[in-house]
Design a protein around this motif. Structure first.
Motif: not given
Length: 205
Positions: A88-92, A102-107, A144-150
């Motif tokens: 889970h990403l903190a604020l950059s 982006f918010e919520g699960a997108d993080r 593979g595949e990477t999911a981030l920020g929607g």
């Protein structure tokens, strides 16, 4: 006197011969036990495990991650590996000054890959009780595949790792991975790199 000397000399030679035979049998037994342990480990083709470590995402910083993996030993040198990792990403630094992208699960950072591995060096690690444990230095590469920020982006992975057998069934791994994918979160179609350094424990069956 001469006979007594001959008797002592012959007795010494007999004892030396017996001692040498016992030493030879003990050495052969130890070698055979080591070979048997190696054969038992080599007869296990599947491994499942868990891992954790640090994940560094370009433009976002470092986070802890947790993951699972599965391995299949195709040959003595080659193996196939599946990995899944999540963080889970903190604020950059950029978001702290300009606002959230982006918010919520997108993080949530989610990544999986299928890799081909090759053992470039296999050896043994000796513990204090002189018992040896199998070890290996290996390289991996795959997709593979990477999911981030929607976004869900196709990714390439390569890396290197080291493993050793803690017991006949338990494997300890130390891994480095580099994951590359194209993202449009900050710049349109920008190549983004992610590095992972972690440790894991696997179980052979």
């Amino acid at each position: 006197m001469v006979r007594r000397f001959q008797h002592v000399f012959l007795s010494g030679r007999i004892l030396a011969s017996i001692g040498a035979a016992v030493l030879l049998l003990a050495t052969a037994g130890t070698a055979q036990a080591a070979e048997n342990d190696k054969a038992k480990i080599n007869s296990d083709f599947f491994e499942v495990g868990v891992s954790t470590g640090m994940l560094n995402i370009e433009d976002f910083g470092s986070e802890l991650y947790a993951g699972v993996s599965a391995n299949f030993k195709a040959t003595e040198d080659f193996f196939l590996q599946f990995n899944y990792a999540q963080s889970h990403l903190a604020l950059s630094a950029f978001e702290q000054s300009q606002g959230r992208l982006f918010e919520g699960a997108d993080r949530d950072f989610k990544h999986y890959d299928f890799l081909v591995g090759y053992n470039i060096f296999q050896g043994e690690v000796f513990r204090s009780n002189r018992k040896s444990n199998l070890s290996a230095l290996y390289v991996v590469a795959g997709v593979g595949e990477t999911a981030l920020g929607g976004e869900n982006n196709f990714s390439y992975t390569y890396g290197v790792g080291y493993q050793f057998a803690l017991t006949r069934k338990i494997i300890v791994r130390c891994d480095y991975r580099n994951v590359s994918f194209n993202s449009s979160l900050l710049v349109e179609d920008e190549l983004t790199r992610t590095s992972q350094i972690g440790v894991g424990v696997g179980y052979l069956f």
